[in-house]
Design a protein around this motif. Structure first.
Motif, mmCIF file in Angstrom:
data_model
loop_
_atom_site.group_PDB
_atom_site.id
_atom_site.type_symbol
_atom_site.label_atom_id
_atom_site.label_comp_id
_atom_site.label_asym_id
_atom_site.label_seq_id
_atom_site.Cartn_x
_atom_site.Cartn_y
_atom_site.Cartn_z
ATOM 1 N N LEU A 1 0.829 -1.208 0.000
ATOM 2 C CA LEU A 1 0.000 0.000 0.000
ATOM 3 C C LEU A 1 0.864 1.259 0.000
ATOM 4 O O LEU A 1 0.536 2.249 -0.664
ATOM 5 C CB LEU A 1 -0.915 -0.003 1.231
ATOM 6 C CG LEU A 1 -1.660 1.298 1.542
ATOM 7 C CD1 LEU A 1 -2.585 1.676 0.398
ATOM 8 C CD2 LEU A 1 -2.444 1.166 2.847
ATOM 9 N N ILE A 2 1.971 1.225 0.728
ATOM 10 C CA ILE A 2 2.810 2.420 0.858
ATOM 11 C C ILE A 2 3.362 2.869 -0.494
ATOM 12 O O ILE A 2 3.133 4.012 -0.914
ATOM 13 C CB ILE A 2 3.953 2.182 1.866
ATOM 14 C CG1 ILE A 2 3.371 1.804 3.236
ATOM 15 C CG2 ILE A 2 4.822 3.430 1.999
ATOM 16 C CD1 ILE A 2 4.405 1.329 4.226
ATOM 17 N N PRO A 3 4.099 2.021 -1.236
ATOM 18 C CA PRO A 3 4.601 2.468 -2.532
ATOM 19 C C PRO A 3 3.483 2.782 -3.529
ATOM 20 O O PRO A 3 3.596 3.737 -4.305
ATOM 21 C CB PRO A 3 5.450 1.287 -3.015
ATOM 22 C CG PRO A 3 5.003 0.115 -2.218
ATOM 23 C CD PRO A 3 4.591 0.667 -0.903
ATOM 24 N N ILE B 1 2.060 6.270 -2.745
ATOM 25 C CA ILE B 1 2.993 7.330 -3.135
ATOM 26 C C ILE B 1 2.996 7.515 -4.648
ATOM 27 O O ILE B 1 2.977 8.642 -5.160
ATOM 28 C CB ILE B 1 4.411 7.004 -2.627
ATOM 29 C CG1 ILE B 1 4.436 7.077 -1.097
ATOM 30 C CG2 ILE B 1 5.432 7.970 -3.220
ATOM 31 C CD1 ILE B 1 5.744 6.641 -0.475
ATOM 32 N N ILE B 2 2.995 6.403 -5.398
ATOM 33 C CA ILE B 2 2.979 6.483 -6.868
ATOM 34 C C ILE B 2 1.711 7.172 -7.361
ATOM 35 O O ILE B 2 1.760 8.043 -8.240
ATOM 36 C CB ILE B 2 3.100 5.070 -7.479
ATOM 37 C CG1 ILE B 2 4.498 4.510 -7.220
ATOM 38 C CG2 ILE B 2 2.822 5.112 -8.990
ATOM 39 C CD1 ILE B 2 4.656 3.045 -7.595
ATOM 40 N N LEU B 3 0.566 6.817 -6.793
ATOM 41 C CA LEU B 3 -0.691 7.456 -7.192
ATOM 42 C C LEU B 3 -0.683 8.939 -6.834
ATOM 43 O O LEU B 3 -1.214 9.769 -7.576
ATOM 44 C CB LEU B 3 -1.875 6.756 -6.523
ATOM 45 C CG LEU B 3 -2.244 5.393 -7.094
ATOM 46 C CD1 LEU B 3 -3.293 4.706 -6.216
ATOM 47 C CD2 LEU B 3 -2.767 5.528 -8.516
ATOM 48 N N GLY B 4 -0.083 9.277 -5.690
ATOM 49 C CA GLY B 4 0.024 10.679 -5.309
ATOM 50 C C GLY B 4 0.827 11.478 -6.323
ATOM 51 O O GLY B 4 0.477 12.614 -6.658
ATOM 52 N N GLN C 1 2.141 15.630 1.864
ATOM 53 C CA GLN C 1 1.693 14.501 2.672
ATOM 54 C C GLN C 1 2.828 13.753 3.350
ATOM 55 O O GLN C 1 2.594 12.972 4.256
ATOM 56 C CB GLN C 1 0.916 13.502 1.791
ATOM 57 C CG GLN C 1 -0.363 14.064 1.212
ATOM 58 C CD GLN C 1 -1.363 14.390 2.296
ATOM 59 O OE1 GLN C 1 -1.403 13.738 3.320
ATOM 60 N NE2 GLN C 1 -2.173 15.414 2.074
ATOM 61 N N LYS C 2 4.055 14.016 2.919
ATOM 62 C CA LYS C 2 5.181 13.239 3.435
ATOM 63 C C LYS C 2 6.028 14.033 4.428
ATOM 64 O O LYS C 2 7.192 13.761 4.625
ATOM 65 C CB LYS C 2 6.042 12.770 2.262
ATOM 66 C CG LYS C 2 6.901 11.549 2.566
ATOM 67 C CD LYS C 2 7.695 11.145 1.353
ATOM 68 C CE LYS C 2 8.639 9.996 1.673
ATOM 69 N NZ LYS C 2 9.484 9.640 0.532
#
Length: 346
Positions: free
Chosen positions: A238-240, A243-246, A257-258
């Protein structure tokens, strides 16, 4: 004339707190009662194939549809469906040892990456062809591909999706995931799959972690353990994926967000699951204690399933249009087909 007495502020706060605690307890007790009832029903010949967890979900959904749920009980129901779910999953780590995880680990991670990439690309592409808002199609896609409502809630702020889209997506995933879970349970006796293959199928293709646990139960311990490993791999990704979708939806959103590590959608309960695996591997607990804790995990998960059923939002589901329903249903069917192909070739 006598003036009405004013209730002191601290007294009003105390009364409010007591009401909240009473409502929370009401919600938890409702899931507990439904789980106990599901355990009795699951022993009957007709329902034994379904198992206690599926019966718990159905009882929760039936209660919500017929009796509705008191508003003040929502906190307790959420506690059962979220916190007790994770507690049950952590304790289920006692069923595995480190050797099993390493033996299955790499190949299952490849399966998870394939499943997530395939589902996201396919569903977002279909959403584009049908002119569905790309934020809505992305949320339904990520809920289908990774871990249901948790993935939707984690990704929504990263892509700046509307609250309405988040609510609709969660409702849709809850309904469709539950339907597919029930279908899998009834198909298990006729599929002819080994417990391991059935575990891979359910772990790789079902939406929520709760759905995976419930659907894999009829296959026994091997099926359940395999399904949990496969699903936890999807959850960890879910994490990567978030981030990719973001980055895809808004390059600036990733920076915002980070700012803090704790804001990342890290599924912390996975570490608890792994710690329990280490405890089991080291033989710290006696066999009797281990079995008692595993039995407790099953009951906690049954309460979580009841909470999941009670939390199904039929009102939000009615807001879905035919294009969104088609995209989500087709995506779920395509993912199931991919799962059967994976099982066939591994």
């Amino acid at each position: 004339m006598h003036k009405a007495k004013t209730v002191p502020l601290h007294t009003r706060k105390k009364i409010k707190t007591l009401k909240l605690q009473k409502g929370w307890l009401k919600g938890v007790l409702l899931t507990l009662i439904l789980a106990v009832l599901a355990g009795s029903i699951a022993k009957l010949p007709v329902f034994s194939v379904m198992g206690i967890m599926i019966v718990s979900i159905l009882l929760g959904m039936s209660w919500k549809g017929i009796m509705d749920v008191p508003a003040d009980a929502s906190a307790g129901i959420t506690f059962s469906s979220k916190t007790l779910l994770r507690a049950g999953i952590i304790l289920m780590g006692l069923r595995l040892n480190v050797e099993q995880i390493f033996a299955a680990g790499f190949s299952l991670i490849i399966v998870d990456i394939l499943v997530i990439a395939f589902t996201l690309v396919l569903m977002m592409y279909i959403g584009k062809l049908l002119s569905i808002d790309r934020h809505l199609s992305a949320l339904i896609a990520v809920g289908t591909a990774i871990c249901g409502a948790a993935a939707i809630v984690a990704v929504a702020p990263l892509i700046r999706a509307k609250n309405e889209f988040t609510a609709i997506s969660v409702a849709f995933i809850a309904i469709v995931g539950t339907i597919v879970t029930i279908i899998y349970t009834f198909l298990f006796p006729v599929l002819g799959l080994s417990p391991y293959d059935y575990g891979v199928l359910t772990g790789a293709t079902l939406h929520e972690l709760a759905h995976v646990i419930a659907a894999s139960a009829p296959g026994g311990d091997v099926s359940s353990d395999t399904a949990i490993l496969v699903k936890l791999g999807r959850v960890a990704l879910l994490i990567p994926a978030a981030i990719i979708l973001g980055v895809i939806f808004n390059k600036n959103s990733l920076k915002k967000q980070k700012t803090r590590f704790r804001d990342l959608p890290v599924p912390w309960f996975i570490f608890g699951f792994l710690i329990m695996c280490l405890v089991n591997t080291a033989g710290i607990l006696s066999d009797r204690m281990t079995q008692m804790l595993i039995a407790l995990s099953i009951f906690l998960l049954s309460m979580a399933m009841a909470g999941l059923g009670l939390g199904v939002n039929y009102t939000e589901f009615k807001k879905l249009n035919s294009k969104v329903i088609f995209t989500g249903t087709f995506g779920a069917a395509a993912l199931a087909a991919l799962g059967f192909l994976i099982v066939y070739f591994i």
